[in-house]
Write an enzyme that holds these catalytic residues in place. Sequence first.
Site, mmCIF file in Angstrom:
data_model
loop_
_atom_site.group_PDB
_atom_site.id
_atom_site.type_symbol
_atom_site.label_atom_id
_atom_site.label_comp_id
_atom_site.label_asym_id
_atom_site.label_seq_id
_atom_site.Cartn_x
_atom_site.Cartn_y
_atom_site.Cartn_z
ATOM 1 N N GLU A 77 2.554 4.962 -4.034
ATOM 2 C CA GLU A 77 2.476 5.898 -5.193
ATOM 3 C C GLU A 77 3.787 6.659 -5.389
ATOM 4 O O GLU A 77 4.102 6.971 -6.529
ATOM 5 C CB GLU A 77 1.312 6.867 -4.993
ATOM 6 C CG GLU A 77 -0.050 6.207 -5.109
ATOM 7 C CD GLU A 77 -0.385 5.287 -3.929
ATOM 8 O OE1 GLU A 77 0.165 5.556 -2.841
ATOM 9 O OE2 GLU A 77 -1.131 4.327 -4.101
ATOM 10 N N ASP A 132 -9.058 3.326 -2.302
ATOM 11 C CA ASP A 132 -10.080 3.707 -1.332
ATOM 12 C C ASP A 132 -11.366 4.199 -1.969
ATOM 13 O O ASP A 132 -11.618 5.398 -2.081
ATOM 14 C CB ASP A 132 -9.514 4.779 -0.394
ATOM 15 C CG ASP A 132 -8.353 4.234 0.402
ATOM 16 O OD1 ASP A 132 -8.185 2.984 0.423
ATOM 17 O OD2 ASP A 132 -7.604 5.023 0.988
ATOM 18 N N ASP A 153 0.861 -1.186 0.000
ATOM 19 C CA ASP A 153 0.000 0.000 0.000
ATOM 20 C C ASP A 153 0.902 1.242 0.000
ATOM 21 O O ASP A 153 2.112 1.135 0.170
ATOM 22 C CB ASP A 153 -0.863 -0.067 1.271
ATOM 23 C CG ASP A 153 -1.918 1.042 1.342
ATOM 24 O OD1 ASP A 153 -2.322 1.563 0.290
ATOM 25 O OD2 ASP A 153 -2.338 1.368 2.474
HETATM 26 O O1 MIG Z 1 -3.723 6.066 4.651
HETATM 27 O O2 MIG Z 1 -3.494 0.864 5.816
HETATM 28 O O3 MIG Z 1 -5.960 2.051 0.522
HETATM 29 O O4 MIG Z 1 -6.868 -0.147 1.988
HETATM 30 O O5 MIG Z 1 -6.778 0.032 4.781
HETATM 31 C C1 MIG Z 1 -4.527 4.939 4.565
HETATM 32 C C2 MIG Z 1 -4.660 1.604 5.995
HETATM 33 C C3 MIG Z 1 -3.664 3.756 4.359
HETATM 34 C C4 MIG Z 1 -4.959 2.952 2.480
HETATM 35 C C5 MIG Z 1 -5.425 1.720 1.781
HETATM 36 C C6 MIG Z 1 -6.425 1.005 2.636
HETATM 37 C C7 MIG Z 1 -5.808 0.660 3.970
HETATM 38 C C8 MIG Z 1 -5.297 1.935 4.653
HETATM 39 N N1 MIG Z 1 -4.343 2.612 3.771
#
Ligand code: MIG
Length: 778
Positions: free
Chosen positions: A406, A477, A403
């Site tokens: 980017e 999200d 995650d």
């Molecule tokens: O700033 O890890 O898209 O699936 O649950 C949020 C917490 C960070 C974004 C992800 C989401 C995840 C969440 N993350």
Amino acid sequence: MFGKILDYKINKNVIKVQFEEIEALISIINENVVNFFVPLYKNERNSKAVENLEYRDVNFSAQLKDSKLLIKMNKLNIEVNDNFKIDIYDKNGEVLCRDYRGEREAFERRGYNLHLAKQEGHNINGHKDYKVFVSKVMENDMYFYGLGERTGSLNKKGYHYKNWNTDDPSPHGETFQQLYKSIPFLISIKNKDAFGIFFDNHFESHFDMGKENSSYYYFGAVDGNIDYYFMYGPEVKEVVNQYTNLTGKTPLPQLWTLGYQQCRWSYAPEERVLEIAKAFREKEIPCDTLYLDIDYMDGYRVFTWDKEKFNNPKDFTNKLKEMGFKVVTIIDPGVKVDREYGIYSEGIKNNYFAKDKDGIVYKNVVWPGESVYPDFMNSKVRKWWANNQKIMMDSGVSGIWNDMNEPASFNGPLPEDVVFNEDGNEVTHKEIHNIYGHMMTKATYEGIKEYTKKRPFVITRACYSGTQKYSTVWTGDNVSTWEHLRMSLPMLMNLGLSGLSFSGTDVGGFGHDCTGELLSRWVQVGAFTPLFRNHSSLGTRDQEPWTFDKETEEINKKYIKLRYKILPYLYDSMWEGEKTGAPIIRPLLFNYQDDKKTYEINDEFLCGDNILVAPIVEQGSKQRLVYLPKGNKWIDFWTNEIYDGGEYIIKEAPLDICPIFIKASSIIPMALEQNFIGEKEQDTLILSIYLSDEDEKFTYTHYLDDGESFNYRNGIYNEYEISIENKENLNISFITKNNKYFKNYRKVRFILNNFNGKDIIVNGIKADVKDNLIEINI
Ligand code: MIG
């Protein structure tokens, strides 16, 4: 801008064209694919998407005539003009794609204060100056698809999109120009013929499909080379095949990854995870995978466990294993600044983190607080990151969720001049932003592969073209709204056309509170998406299948069970996809390109070749219009009613019914019921047969392997060919074509869904039919 053509030289598949100002390269990759390259930035291609560019022997000729270079191939004729203006025709001389000759001219934005807009830093009239810019004539009757993960409709004509991987926390809307993924690949259909353009430039890039000016469409980038592939179809299927030949096919995943997955930000401590696991088993709702979001870590330090919440990770994952669950843990790129923390100190010691322009390790803030960014451009760093996967695998974790890659940051975006070290060459964030997530998943995949020898399960949010080789993707999200359910369909269809076949959205929606009705409708879509994961954000209401009411629970159960039934079909489709690049979730036009009515259907999709899903995506709706494409008949999955193709029908759809249609003259292989993959010996193959009401002949190939290793790449698998001839009799033949995998079915059960009372012959012997079932031993 490049001047007149002076001369050209041919060296094997490459034509070097000398212009007054620069030398350009045209590479004939194969009969359908041609690359156009102008070294505006660097002399060499530096693609992270295309890892092995394979040239085929191609017959072509080139000739300079009236200051035009004419390239003749078997399927294409290419004209190269002054200033590297390219015109491409098919072999009949029909225009496919011509460069636009006029100046750029944007539409009017009346009332726009140019002066103020400029001060504010806006591009005048949305007219951005690109260093790299190619525009093509908007021909009559064009449709556009692809471009990866996008909001809005399936057909992208009239829209503009940007490639700059972005984590924007506001609810995704149709006006969004970019999301988490950058896939600079466009498919066009012009007068029923398709071609693709893959602009392999990972700087910030833009695609404009006639929004700026309806006379042209363009692609451009803020820097880098002109480096694009033209891919001729004329079938969309062939374009996708060619694109995935270049950038890689989605490989066959481990079978359990196609099961139902339950996620939440966050299941912790371990008692909570076990409670969820038990609930699935008690309620007999099938589930294979539970996720641990960021709270399993010690202060968000990646590759650590919070020992207060998870006292002994190995024991914990073992407990789940015994119950038939796999565990997937999240790993973000940001490494916490903390001298006492091994990953940080090791990385600092070895120079593994990105630096600012003065050579000081660059810091930003993410979940762990002050953090540094691993330099995934550096092969040593990737090796290190790959090795770190062992830490998780040794704790009994089965897959890794990447995650925030980017990369996302809390303290303002990373400046463009943050420096990465690509094995000795300095590259800046400006250049590599869009491939950061890609390089991270590559490292993750390679680490897991090396250590476990199994097909790695990696799931990522950010990616670039080619990431499909390494990772499945989810669409970030979303929120629990009907709009987002509706929007997920064209988004997933275009992702599929863009090579990312193994994809899914957060079922039920991530942000905001879901409702029982919304989850019921969402699970009806999720049951058909390769990645089938329910996920929700911290602070939102519970979203597990049983947390609304009995009806919602039953509907979830019904569709999750249906999913487990069709797993062999999905697996067959992924096996096919590894060979052809065909996505699982695909727009109707992928299989029915001759039927123009399919070109703009946003709210129906095909799951593989044989299943058409027309879900309800409106609150309260209990019926809908369904278009059944032309070319074959269709059979209602629930009632076995048969319909002609090429017609609109109205279908009743009470809350527990998702309209599903099976292609007539087809077979859906199915599995025996189970609560998780591997719970029961699958010794019986179920073949659900859907006949047409006319004479017909068709075959289906079913695939079987161990579901986890790479042995299939050495031919260790079984293939079964089922042929049906439906004339005076119904003749079924079942043969084992390839039998290298030691396990085999003991029985085959044929289900005749719309049996017509004829005599049935199976492998030459008249069969006993009972309740429309035939069972044979093999
Ligand atoms: O700033 O890890 O898209 O699936 O649950 C949020 C917490 C960070 C974004 C992800 C989401 C995840 C969440 N993350």
